[in-house]
Design an enzyme around this catalytic site. Structure first.
Site, short mmCIF file in Angstrom:
data_model
loop_
_atom_site.label_atom_id
_atom_site.label_comp_id
_atom_site.label_asym_id
_atom_site.label_seq_id
_atom_site.Cartn_x
_atom_site.Cartn_y
_atom_site.Cartn_z
N GLU A 262 0.72 -1.19 0.07
CA GLU A 262 0.14 0.09 -0.16
C GLU A 262 0.89 1.18 0.08
O GLU A 262 1.57 1.61 0.90
CB GLU A 262 -1.04 -0.02 1.31
CG GLU A 262 -1.87 -1.24 1.11
CD GLU A 262 -2.32 -1.46 2.78
OE1 GLU A 262 -2.06 -0.69 3.46
OE2 GLU A 262 -2.75 -2.67 2.88
N GLU B 28 -4.07 -6.70 3.05
CA GLU B 28 -2.84 -7.21 3.57
C GLU B 28 -2.70 -8.70 3.59
O GLU B 28 -1.46 -9.41 3.28
CB GLU B 28 -2.82 -6.89 5.15
CG GLU B 28 -2.33 -5.46 5.60
CD GLU B 28 -3.60 -4.58 5.44
OE1 GLU B 28 -3.52 -3.08 5.53
OE2 GLU B 28 -4.67 -5.00 5.26
N ASP C 295 1.06 -2.92 13.32
CA ASP C 295 -0.38 -3.32 13.67
C ASP C 295 -1.11 -3.68 12.83
O ASP C 295 -1.87 -4.82 13.15
CB ASP C 295 -1.02 -1.99 14.21
CG ASP C 295 0.10 -1.25 15.17
OD1 ASP C 295 -0.45 -1.40 16.34
OD2 ASP C 295 0.94 -0.57 14.95
N ILE D 73 -0.35 -6.14 10.29
CA ILE D 73 0.03 -7.42 10.18
C ILE D 73 -0.74 -8.56 10.58
O ILE D 73 -0.70 -9.51 9.88
CB ILE D 73 1.57 -7.49 10.46
CG1 ILE D 73 2.36 -8.31 9.39
CG2 ILE D 73 1.68 -8.32 11.88
CD1 ILE D 73 3.69 -8.31 9.29
N HIS E 129 -0.93 2.59 15.36
CA HIS E 129 0.20 2.89 14.69
C HIS E 129 1.52 3.15 15.58
O HIS E 129 2.48 3.56 15.32
CB HIS E 129 0.08 4.45 14.16
CG HIS E 129 -0.97 4.48 13.15
ND1 HIS E 129 -2.36 4.60 13.42
CD2 HIS E 129 -0.78 4.53 11.73
CE1 HIS E 129 -3.01 4.74 12.28
NE2 HIS E 129 -2.25 4.57 11.37
#
Length: 804
Positions: A495, A526, A551, A553, A593
């Site tokens: 992304e 993802e 985060d 993942i 984040h």
């Protein structure tokens, strides 16, 4: 119908007839394997069975369209397809059912997966690639429903890369001008999974050569289609994906699963479109059956109506094919009966041979153990206790390895105070038995080849008198430039990765230089970003899959855990996917984040390396190391480090950070402080402040969580300091507990400790937003200072009185 099959075929009727009858025999062979397989489970000779009965005929048609170099990414119903390509024999089918650990007898998984999980061998014995264009290929199956879909996308994308990117090293081993198709199979109920829809959409956007077959038997275990799919019809609800003159999309075909002639025509059409035009195709194979139900765990009579059961009997694909053969005078009733008889005999013989093979080693071990334990009993004062164990072992007609070993180990309890030759012989036998057999269950979690990451030697970054300090992102950017130049098979995607050069500009200008295929943007998805990487890595490319933040993942963690991390292990070293997963995390702002879910990650992706560099030079070195190895890895860059200053090395693309090696970044004598990533800068700050009160701390950067400190340098430090504090921004019990376990349990560093080892972690919640949120949620320099001071207060309260 004969005309349909003979159309555009330069074959005689006799050859046509021969092909049909060979197909029918194979369908009967596969069905008989399913029937006998269920019986073997229910009689206790196998643990569990899940079979492909009811799907035989469409798989025969799919196999006819499949070519060398193509890849399958399917699931546990596809035994007929594997048999049709000569990749699975009845004996091998039963070897899988019996969990034979010999890779020669059970080439699918060497007993590491339940039967029905199929794969081919992509690697030679030394771990090097075979020429995959010379063979039909199947990526190794996994059980989680729809889990095969993300990988399918990458297998298909590889063809697009090979067709359009020139000068790739050894491309002919993996592709012939991108003409290969990735063939996916999935049950109709599993199309309810998000992974299916994510893959479906991504392939439509990317326009890759992929054919998805949906085997539709109207049920998901016991749950009918009305609870699974809107309108109870997957092809109906994906009509919006159908391509037209103005828009790219899918070719969507619908065919009845019992119609042999129409199935062959549909698969030939799908193959031509996808192979030549690089267009994805969805084939909805309807009106299929599942004669024995979902698996050996239950019976479908419990949830199917009498009418449905009667319909399934009539429209069973094998039965319909038999009727079609008779109706079209391709064979007589007598000829078909002979074929069926021969097929059943072939399966029966295969089953017997598989059972004989799987029992040879345990029987041999049983004889050896009986002889040893007999002598042990005779020489022991506890003969009366050992003899019943011996008799129990002798009485087992079909023995398993664990039963032999368990008996020998139990016998040792009764001679623990004795010192005899017989006892020594039993001890040696047990040790040797473990040494010989444990690898059958534990080998190949990581590469055992000369390309193992462990074999890549460290190369330090070099600098000269003109070396400038730059934003750390420049180190990454310029190193990636060297990587893409050095490895034409390398590519990166994610992304915001392409056009803007990633959100932190670590790839600035790379797309303009290397093109949109090698430096690519993706959608927000993802799981299939990971799938792209897995599939392409399985076909000889060197992909770097970027997940924007650590985060996120979690969206891809199931694919990383179930598929990527287990691939080399579950194929016993016969397949590999050296994918690099790039992400960034730790200590920024806000719940999503700034997370550090390392504890969960490192426990869920064993089989991958997990690397946590403290700066971008270290990160770049890891990328250089990994590209010389053949193993998958996750690299977590420090999210707050891109604008910090670092020196720009002169040997970009060449320096290498070693895997599993720690680095002492500050020497001291009083206590060992262990951490990684962004937290290290805070640890260093605290260490300087501790000097003001007379505490000289040694600071060690872990650098690599999987593997961890292979040279045991942390223990060497503790031998000097005799104290340990692990600092981690994960939650309590997360990565800090893993680190502590490695140091105390594996390295046995407890022997050198004069104080209780301690951990300092973040709070149990996600970090709150803002700088204050970070301070109150994660370890600060003051927290570290006070924790170390507290340890020394306990040691010497006079010199270190309580602070508060």
């Amino acid at each position: 119908m004969q005309d349909t099959l003979l159309k555009n075929k330069d074959i005689s009727f006799e050859e046509f007839q021969k092909q049909i009858l060979e197909d029918y025999k194979l369908a009967v062979v596969s069905r008989e394997c399913s029937l006998l397989g269920r019986r073997e489970v229910l009689t206790g000779k196998a643990k569990f069975g899940i079979f492909g009965d009811g799907k035989e005929v469409p798989q025969l048609a799919m196999a006819k369209a499949f070519k060398n170099g193509d890849f399958r990414s399917g699931y546990y119903r596809d035994q007929t397809f594997m048999m049709a390509l000569g990749l699975l024999t009845p004996q091998e089918f039963f070897a899988g059912l019996y969990a034979n650990t010999n890779i020669e007898d059970e080439p699918m998984a060497a007993g590491r997966q339940m039967g029905g999980h199929f794969g081919t061998h992509s690697l030679h014995e030394d771990g090097s690639w075979k020429k995959l264009t010379d063979q039909p290929n199947s990526s190794a199956d996994i059980s989680p429903t729809a889990g095969q879909m993300p990988r399918l996308l990458g297998l298909a994308q590889a063809s697009k890369i090979y067709r359009n990117v020139k000068d790739i090293t050894n491309a002919e081993h993996f592709s012939i001008e991108g003409n290969e198709i990735a063939w996916g199979t999935i049950g109709n109920a599993s199309t309810s999974e998000g992974l299916f829809w994510e893959t479906l959409n991504a392939a439509g956007v990317m326009q890759v050569p992929m054919v998805i077959s949906v085997w539709d038997d109207k049920y998901g275990i016991s749950v009918p289609a009305k609870y699974q799919t809107t309108k109870e019809n997957i092809s109906e609800i994906v009509k919006g994906f159908q391509r037209d003159k103005e828009n790219n999309g899918y070719e969507i075909l619908v065919v009845k699963g019992w119609d042999y002639a129409e199935l062959i025509e549909a698969y030939q059409k799908a193959s031509k479109i996808s192979r030549e035009e690089h267009v994805p195709v969805l084939i909805h194979v309807t009106e299929l059956t599942q004669p024995q139900g979902h698996s050996t765990s239950g019976s479908h009579e419990r949830y199917k109506s009498k009418d449905r059961l009667a319909w399934e009997k009539e429209y069973d694909c094998n039965a319909q094919m038999r009727t079609w053969i008779l109706t079209n005078n391709i064979a007589t009733e007598e000829e078909l009966s002979e074929i069926e008889k021969a097929a059943k005999k072939e399966v029966s013989n295969g089953k017997k041979e598989a059972w004989k093979a799987v029992n040879q080693a345990p029987k041999k071990a049983q004889k050896e153990a009986i002889a040893l334990l007999s002598k042990l009993a005779e020489s022991s004062s506890n003969k009366n206790f050992i003899t019943p164990l011996l008799e129990e072992l002798t009485a087992i007609q079909t023995v398993q390895k664990h039963e032999v070993l368990r008996t020998a180990r139990k016998a040792l309890r009764y001679v623990r105070h004795e010192n005899t030759e017989a006892k020594t012989n039993v001890l040696n036998w047990i040790a040797n038995y473990f040494e010989e057999n444990q690898p059958d269950y534990s080998s190949h979690l990581y590469s055992q080849s000369k390309w193992s990451a462990y074999q890549v030697e460290e190369v330090l970054p070099t600098y000269d008198e003109n070396t400038e300090e730059v934003d750390a992102r420049i180190v990454l950017r310029d190193n990636f430039d060297k990587i893409f130049e050095k490895y034409p098979e390398s590519l990166i995607f994610g992304e915001d990765t392409g056009n803007i050069g990633d959100v932190n500009q670590g790839l600035e200008g790379m797309q303009a230089k290397y093109g949109e295929l090698r430096v690519a943007d993706t959608g927000i998805r993802e799981a299939t970003i990971l799938g792209q990487g897995i599939g392409m890595a399985m076909r000889g490319l060197r992909p770097i899959a970027e997940i924007q933040y650590l985060d996120y993942i979690l969206y891809a963690l199931q694919i990383m855990s179930d598929d990527l991390a287990t691939l080399h292990y579950r194929t016993k070293g016969k397949q590999k996917a050296p994918l690099i997963v790039r992400t960034r995390g730790h200590r920024l702002e806000g719940i999503w984040h700034s997370g550090s879910p390392m504890g969960g990650i490192i426990h869920l992706i064993r089989g991958m390396h997990v690397l946590v560099p403290r700066n971008m030079t270290k990160a770049a070195g890891f990328y250089n190391t990994l590209l010389e190895s053949d193993e998958p890895a996750l690299v977590v860059e420090c999210l707050n480090g891109y604008r910090l200053k670092e020196k720009l090395p002169t040997n970009l693309g060449e320096f290498k950070t070693p895997i599993g090696v720690t680095e002492t970044i500050r020497e001291g004598n009083d206590i060992t402080l262990v951490s990684y990533g962004s937290t290290l800068r805070i640890v260093e700050e605290a260490a300087k402040e501790l000097m003001e009160v007379g505490i000289n701390a040694e600071v060690i950067d872990v650098q690599s969580l999987l593997p961890f400190d292979i040279h045991q340098d942390i223990t060497k430090s503790i031998q000097k300091t005799n104290r340990l504090l692990v600092i981690d921004e994960d939650v309590p019990g997360g990565a800090s507990s893993y680190i502590l376990s490695e140091i105390l349990d594996k390295q046995n560093a407890y022997r050198y400790l004069d104080s209780k080892p301690a951990c300092l972690t973040a709070k149990a919640h996600r970090p709150a937003y803002g700088t204050d949120g970070d301070y109150f949620s994660k370890p600060s320099a003051e927290d570290i200072f006070e924790k170390v001071y507290e340890i020394f207060n306990e040691v010497n309260p006079t010199d270190f009185p309580k602070l508060r």
